[in-house]
Design an enzyme around this catalytic site. Structure first.
Site, PDB file in Angstrom:
ATOM      1  N   ARG A 148      -7.385  -4.306   9.081  1.00  0.00           N
ATOM      2  CA  ARG A 148      -7.050  -4.423   9.987  1.00  0.00           C
ATOM      3  C   ARG A 148      -7.092  -5.492  11.777  1.00  0.00           C
ATOM      4  O   ARG A 148      -6.563  -6.222  11.755  1.00  0.00           O
ATOM      5  CB  ARG A 148      -5.131  -3.874  10.829  1.00  0.00           C
ATOM      6  CG  ARG A 148      -4.776  -3.572   8.639  1.00  0.00           C
ATOM      7  CD  ARG A 148      -2.751  -2.683   9.708  1.00  0.00           C
ATOM      8  NE  ARG A 148      -2.922  -2.485   8.289  1.00  0.00           N
ATOM      9  CZ  ARG A 148      -2.462  -2.659   7.029  1.00  0.00           C
ATOM     10  NH1 ARG A 148      -2.926  -4.052   6.720  1.00  0.00           N
ATOM     11  NH2 ARG A 148      -1.888  -1.478   5.741  1.00  0.00           N
ATOM     12  N   SER A 187       6.966   8.524  12.605  1.00  0.00           N
ATOM     13  CA  SER A 187       5.343   8.388  11.460  1.00  0.00           C
ATOM     14  C   SER A 187       5.632   8.967  10.440  1.00  0.00           C
ATOM     15  O   SER A 187       6.375   9.460   9.905  1.00  0.00           O
ATOM     16  CB  SER A 187       4.608   9.364  11.768  1.00  0.00           C
ATOM     17  OG  SER A 187       3.745   9.885  10.454  1.00  0.00           O
ATOM     18  N   ARG A 200      -6.501   1.080  18.087  1.00  0.00           N
ATOM     19  CA  ARG A 200      -6.106  -0.708  17.809  1.00  0.00           C
ATOM     20  C   ARG A 200      -5.338  -0.849  18.866  1.00  0.00           C
ATOM     21  O   ARG A 200      -5.102  -1.822  19.582  1.00  0.00           O
ATOM     22  CB  ARG A 200      -4.983  -0.136  16.750  1.00  0.00           C
ATOM     23  CG  ARG A 200      -5.555  -0.161  15.391  1.00  0.00           C
ATOM     24  CD  ARG A 200      -4.738  -0.484  14.372  1.00  0.00           C
ATOM     25  NE  ARG A 200      -5.050  -0.453  12.939  1.00  0.00           N
ATOM     26  CZ  ARG A 200      -4.847  -0.047  11.937  1.00  0.00           C
ATOM     27  NH1 ARG A 200      -3.767   0.053  11.629  1.00  0.00           N
ATOM     28  NH2 ARG A 200      -5.594  -0.618  11.132  1.00  0.00           N
ATOM     29  N   ASP A 221       1.580  -1.399  11.755  1.00  0.00           N
ATOM     30  CA  ASP A 221       0.375  -1.662  11.044  1.00  0.00           C
ATOM     31  C   ASP A 221      -0.014  -3.093  11.392  1.00  0.00           C
ATOM     32  O   ASP A 221      -0.951  -3.162  11.402  1.00  0.00           O
ATOM     33  CB  ASP A 221       0.516  -1.750   9.715  1.00  0.00           C
ATOM     34  CG  ASP A 221       0.330   0.012   8.427  1.00  0.00           C
ATOM     35  OD1 ASP A 221       0.415   0.752   9.793  1.00  0.00           O
ATOM     36  OD2 ASP A 221       0.804   0.175   7.870  1.00  0.00           O
ATOM     37  N   ARG A 279      -9.244  12.059  12.292  1.00  0.00           N
ATOM     38  CA  ARG A 279      -7.389  11.329  12.885  1.00  0.00           C
ATOM     39  C   ARG A 279      -6.719  12.815  12.767  1.00  0.00           C
ATOM     40  O   ARG A 279      -7.015  13.329  11.993  1.00  0.00           O
ATOM     41  CB  ARG A 279      -7.515  10.375  11.632  1.00  0.00           C
ATOM     42  CG  ARG A 279      -7.722   9.101  11.976  1.00  0.00           C
ATOM     43  CD  ARG A 279      -7.292   8.333  10.851  1.00  0.00           C
ATOM     44  NE  ARG A 279      -5.746   7.702  10.974  1.00  0.00           N
ATOM     45  CZ  ARG A 279      -4.948   6.868  10.399  1.00  0.00           C
ATOM     46  NH1 ARG A 279      -5.929   6.491   9.057  1.00  0.00           N
ATOM     47  NH2 ARG A 279      -3.665   6.899  11.189  1.00  0.00           N
ATOM     48  N   LYS A 324       0.485  -1.131  -0.003  1.00  0.00           N
ATOM     49  CA  LYS A 324       0.800  -0.442   0.207  1.00  0.00           C
ATOM     50  C   LYS A 324       0.552   1.626  -0.003  1.00  0.00           C
ATOM     51  O   LYS A 324       0.644   1.972  -1.011  1.00  0.00           O
ATOM     52  CB  LYS A 324      -0.910   0.095   0.673  1.00  0.00           C
ATOM     53  CG  LYS A 324      -1.452   0.834   1.427  1.00  0.00           C
ATOM     54  CD  LYS A 324      -3.531   0.703   2.187  1.00  0.00           C
ATOM     55  CE  LYS A 324      -3.495   0.186   3.434  1.00  0.00           C
ATOM     56  NZ  LYS A 324      -3.036   2.225   4.899  1.00  0.00           N
ATOM     57  N   SER A 325       2.003   1.497   1.295  1.00  0.00           N
ATOM     58  CA  SER A 325       2.449   2.582   0.464  1.00  0.00           C
ATOM     59  C   SER A 325       3.674   3.251  -0.631  1.00  0.00           C
ATOM     60  O   SER A 325       3.483   4.140  -0.620  1.00  0.00           O
ATOM     61  CB  SER A 325       3.901   1.935   1.670  1.00  0.00           C
ATOM     62  OG  SER A 325       3.205   2.515   3.261  1.00  0.00           O
ATOM     63  N   ARG A 341       2.616   5.989  -3.269  1.00  0.00           N
ATOM     64  CA  ARG A 341       4.039   6.600  -3.669  1.00  0.00           C
ATOM     65  C   ARG A 341       4.512   6.566  -4.946  1.00  0.00           C
ATOM     66  O   ARG A 341       4.697   7.615  -5.694  1.00  0.00           O
ATOM     67  CB  ARG A 341       5.341   6.123  -2.609  1.00  0.00           C
ATOM     68  CG  ARG A 341       5.313   6.628  -1.904  1.00  0.00           C
ATOM     69  CD  ARG A 341       6.002   6.140  -0.224  1.00  0.00           C
ATOM     70  NE  ARG A 341       6.368   6.250   1.052  1.00  0.00           N
ATOM     71  CZ  ARG A 341       5.264   6.850   2.042  1.00  0.00           C
ATOM     72  NH1 ARG A 341       4.155   5.527   1.622  1.00  0.00           N
ATOM     73  NH2 ARG A 341       5.269   7.240   2.915  1.00  0.00           N
ATOM     74  N   GLY A 352      -5.328   7.734   5.478  1.00  0.00           N
ATOM     75  CA  GLY A 352      -4.747   8.680   6.217  1.00  0.00           C
ATOM     76  C   GLY A 352      -3.216   9.256   5.393  1.00  0.00           C
ATOM     77  O   GLY A 352      -2.072  10.561   5.174  1.00  0.00           O
TER      78      GLY A 352
HETATM   79  C1  S3P Z   1       2.155   4.251   6.300  1.00  0.00           C
HETATM   80  C2  S3P Z   1       2.689   5.103   7.421  1.00  0.00           C
HETATM   81  C3  S3P Z   1       2.542   4.738   8.147  1.00  0.00           C
HETATM   82  C4  S3P Z   1       1.299   3.398   8.647  1.00  0.00           C
HETATM   83  C5  S3P Z   1       0.600   3.763   7.648  1.00  0.00           C
HETATM   84  C6  S3P Z   1       1.751   3.870   5.976  1.00  0.00           C
HETATM   85  C7  S3P Z   1       3.274   5.210   5.509  1.00  0.00           C
HETATM   86  O1  S3P Z   1       1.881   5.563   9.262  1.00  0.00           O
HETATM   87  O2  S3P Z   1       0.661   3.244   9.788  1.00  0.00           O
HETATM   88  O3  S3P Z   1      -0.267   2.750   7.710  1.00  0.00           O
HETATM   89  O4  S3P Z   1       2.693   4.704   4.126  1.00  0.00           O
HETATM   90  O5  S3P Z   1       4.015   6.032   5.715  1.00  0.00           O
HETATM   91  P1  S3P Z   1       2.670   6.388  10.162  1.00  0.00           P
HETATM   92  O6  S3P Z   1       3.323   7.987   9.693  1.00  0.00           O
HETATM   93  O7  S3P Z   1       1.174   7.415  11.060  1.00  0.00           O
HETATM   94  O8  S3P Z   1       3.253   5.890  11.030  1.00  0.00           O
END
Ligand code: S3P
Length: 433
Positions: A388, A168, A347, A316, A123, A22-23, A27, A95
């Site tokens: 999740r 983060s 969570r 996560d 959030r 996903k990340s 990007r 997010g």
């Molecule tokens: C993510 C960073 C994490 C993770 C989220 C994806 C990202 O969040 O929990 O699912 O893709 O950069 P945080 O930056 O709030 O820790």
């Protein structure tokens, strides 16, 4: 899908690939859109969160073709080629989309508004808005520091040196992306190592980023050159099967082509420390990211004190790690994980409440949980619209004393739409309706 019902399983077997990371998928669209030229992406996660990012860039004038499942052709418009969207940019539950996009949008010369669903609008966004304001960005939130975010275009940005108060990757990435548009150098100092996909991918697009220990720096004013991206399978999705394979007798599963970037492998280290039989096969590097096939076999897990330095590397995966702890012999203690309270749900609370209702000896603490492993009963669980949490309790049902029914599972499609199919295919007794 409203409800999942998970019944005990006699064993899990198979070799298969979970969907794309996903990340990295988010990007790939962001940087592909801001690059010069056409970026080809394969292995893209076709799930709601990453598709939300894709749609926002389409609505800012980027042509993105989808020639086949998981394949994108992103026609980059360059750093200054985005167009003002006609409507608010809605990113659903995501997010990552909201926080990373706020950095990109702060650097545009047009106004924009970012909105999300009921969970996302609760959030915290000050974590990105405060440092963006220090860079000169003009972004308004609600009084509570939540979205909608109104971003005023045309504000000149200047680089800052910013010590992040929390670990983060979203905050770090937001600032690095704003840094592309800033005068001078933007430097972010991390309190703990977090996922570095933004840095790695920027380099893949030919944009220099310096990393020195806990400090990451970028200079504004460069250009991104289109590239090719092979998105590996998501270790966060693989994690459900890693725990599933450990806790279910007669199991032997191999998960193919999983991303094992060292900033993401906390779940493997934690399960290994708990006695998990996990091995990494066929390790290789694909498009700058480490990848392996991961084999997991039935294991007798034992409780551990999870080392603090692994927390951000597995952030996560805690919902399903808590499930592993519920089946382990002895006590598992998680500390330093207060960030779990501001994810898609709280969570710590949702997992502790769910485990307690299944008869597990679980105690929520301000920054983690204490779990004394033992038997897990059947029961009915509320997922609080958190993908999740829903999938973690589907795993919990594999060896419970009765069926576990999980309510409000729609959001599984934000990260893992094929979860039920893949799970049932390897031996879960899982149904959805
Ligand atoms: C993510 C960073 C994490 C993770 C989220 C994806 C990202 O969040 O929990 O699912 O893709 O950069 P945080 O930056 O709030 O820790």
């Amino acid at each position: 899908m409203n409800t999942m019902i998970s019944n005990p399983s006699k064993g899990l077997t198979g070799t298969f690939r979970v969907p794309g990371d996903k990340s990295i998928s988010h990007r790939s669209v962001m940087l592909g859109s801001l690059a010069e030229g056409v970026t080809e992406v394969s292995g893209f996660l076709e799930a709601e969160d990453a598709l939300a990012t894709l749609k926002t860039f389409q609505s800012m004038g980027v042509k993105i073709e989808r020639p086949a499942t998981g394949c994108l052709r992103v026609h980059g418009v360059g750093l200054h080629g985005l167009k003002q969207p006609c409507e608010d940019l809605y990113v659903g539950n995501s997010g990552t989309s909201m926080r990373l996009l706020s950095g990109i949008l702060a650097g545009q010369n047009f106004d924009s508004v970012l909105t999300g669903d009921a969970s996302l609008t609760k959030r915290p966004m000050r974590r990105v808005l405060d440092p963006l304001a220090l860079m000169g960005a003009k972004v308004e939130s609600t009084e509570k520091g939540t979205s909608p975010l109104k971003i005023s275009g045309g504000a000149p940005l200047a680089g800052i040196e910013y010590k992040m108060p929390m670990g983060s990757a979203q905050v770090k990435s937001c600032l690095l992306l704003a840094g592309l548009y800033a005068e001078g150098t933007t430097t972010v100092i991390e309190p703990a190592v977090t996922r570095d996909h933004t840095e790695q991918m920027l380099r893949g697009f030919g944009y220099p980023v310096t990393t020195d220990g806990d400090t990451v720096s970028i200079q504004g004013g460069g250009t991104l050159q289109a590239t090719t991206i092979d998105v590996p399978a998501d270790i966060s999705s693989a994690a459900f099967f890693l725990v599933a394979g450990c806790i279910t007798p007669n199991s032997d599963i191999t998960l193919q082509h999983v991303g094992i970037n060292p900033t993401r492998t906390g779940v493997i280290d934690i399960l290994l420390q708990m006695g998990g039989k996990i091995s990494l096969l066929n390790k290789r590097i694909v498009g700058g990211e480490k990848v392996a096939d991961i084999r997991v076999q039935s294991s007798q897990l034992k409780g551990i004190a999870v080392p603090d330095e692994l927390v951000a590397l597995a952030i996560d995966e805690f919902p399903v790690i808590f499930v592993a702890a519920a089946y382990a012999d002895g006590q598992t203690v998680v500390t330093g994980a207060e960030e779990l309270r501001v994810k898609e749900s709280d969570r710590i609370q949702t997992m502790a409440d769910g485990l307690l209702s299944l008869g597990v000896d679980a105690e929520a603490t301000p920054d983690g949980m204490i779990i004394n492993g033992g038997k897990v009963a059947g029961g009915e669980i509320e997922s609080f619209d958190d993908h999740r949490i829903a999938m973690a309790f589907a795993v919990a049902g594999l060896q419970a004393e009765g069926a576990i029914t999980i309510n409000n599972c729609e959001n599984v499609s934000t990260s893992f739409p094929s979860f039920v199919t893949l799970a049932a295919g390897c031996g879960f007794e899982l149904s959805a309706k």
